[in-house]
Motif scaffolding. Sequence first.
Motif, mmCIF file in Angstrom:
data_model
loop_
_atom_site.group_PDB
_atom_site.id
_atom_site.type_symbol
_atom_site.label_atom_id
_atom_site.label_comp_id
_atom_site.label_asym_id
_atom_site.label_seq_id
_atom_site.Cartn_x
_atom_site.Cartn_y
_atom_site.Cartn_z
ATOM 1 N N LYS A 33 21.113 32.476 30.757
ATOM 2 C CA LYS A 33 22.017 33.207 31.812
ATOM 3 C C LYS A 33 22.282 32.370 33.043
ATOM 4 C CE LYS A 33 22.024 36.650 28.881
ATOM 5 N NZ LYS A 33 22.860 36.746 27.828
ATOM 6 N N LEU A 34 21.411 31.755 33.327
ATOM 7 C CA LEU A 34 21.770 30.664 34.414
ATOM 8 C C LEU A 34 22.831 29.723 34.125
ATOM 9 C CD1 LEU A 34 18.135 30.152 36.068
ATOM 10 C CD2 LEU A 34 20.043 31.334 37.034
ATOM 11 N N LYS A 35 22.822 29.235 32.910
ATOM 12 C CA LYS A 35 23.853 28.186 32.275
ATOM 13 C C LYS A 35 25.120 28.881 32.385
ATOM 14 C CE LYS A 35 22.237 26.500 28.470
ATOM 15 N NZ LYS A 35 21.794 25.878 27.475
ATOM 16 N N GLY A 40 30.402 30.025 34.811
ATOM 17 C CA GLY A 40 31.521 30.822 35.098
ATOM 18 C C GLY A 40 31.584 31.904 33.862
ATOM 19 N N ARG A 41 30.614 31.895 32.739
ATOM 20 C CA ARG A 41 30.997 32.762 31.752
ATOM 21 C C ARG A 41 30.116 34.113 31.730
ATOM 22 N NH1 ARG A 41 29.109 30.971 26.865
ATOM 23 N NH2 ARG A 41 27.677 29.662 27.747
ATOM 24 N N ASP A 47 24.868 41.053 30.206
ATOM 25 C CA ASP A 47 24.721 39.580 30.643
ATOM 26 C C ASP A 47 24.107 39.747 32.144
ATOM 27 O OD1 ASP A 47 25.177 38.410 28.237
ATOM 28 O OD2 ASP A 47 27.185 37.797 28.570
ATOM 29 N N MET A 48 24.797 40.379 32.873
ATOM 30 C CA MET A 48 24.497 40.645 34.280
ATOM 31 C C MET A 48 23.125 41.071 34.352
ATOM 32 S SD MET A 48 27.984 41.449 36.195
ATOM 33 C CE MET A 48 29.376 40.458 35.753
#
Length: 72
Positions: A33-35, A40-41, A47-48
């Motif tokens: 998730k950090l990647k 910007g995906r 996901d948030m």
Amino acid sequence: MAWLDEFPLPLVVLACLLLGLAPFTPEPHLWEKLKMLAEGRLVRPLDMFDLLLHGAPFVVLLLKLRRLRQAA
């Protein structure tokens, strides 16, 4: 922030290792998730939420360590 005193440090570290890094393969969700955030995906609400869920133990650990350092 007195609620941080209620949590033992080993329990917070364990939460970081288990919840923060789960699932362990193929890569931890938090790292994924950090990647996505860096690229910007990170646009889907799921996901948030995933980033929030898997990142929360690390936020609590940082706050607890900061509080312990200020108390010393």
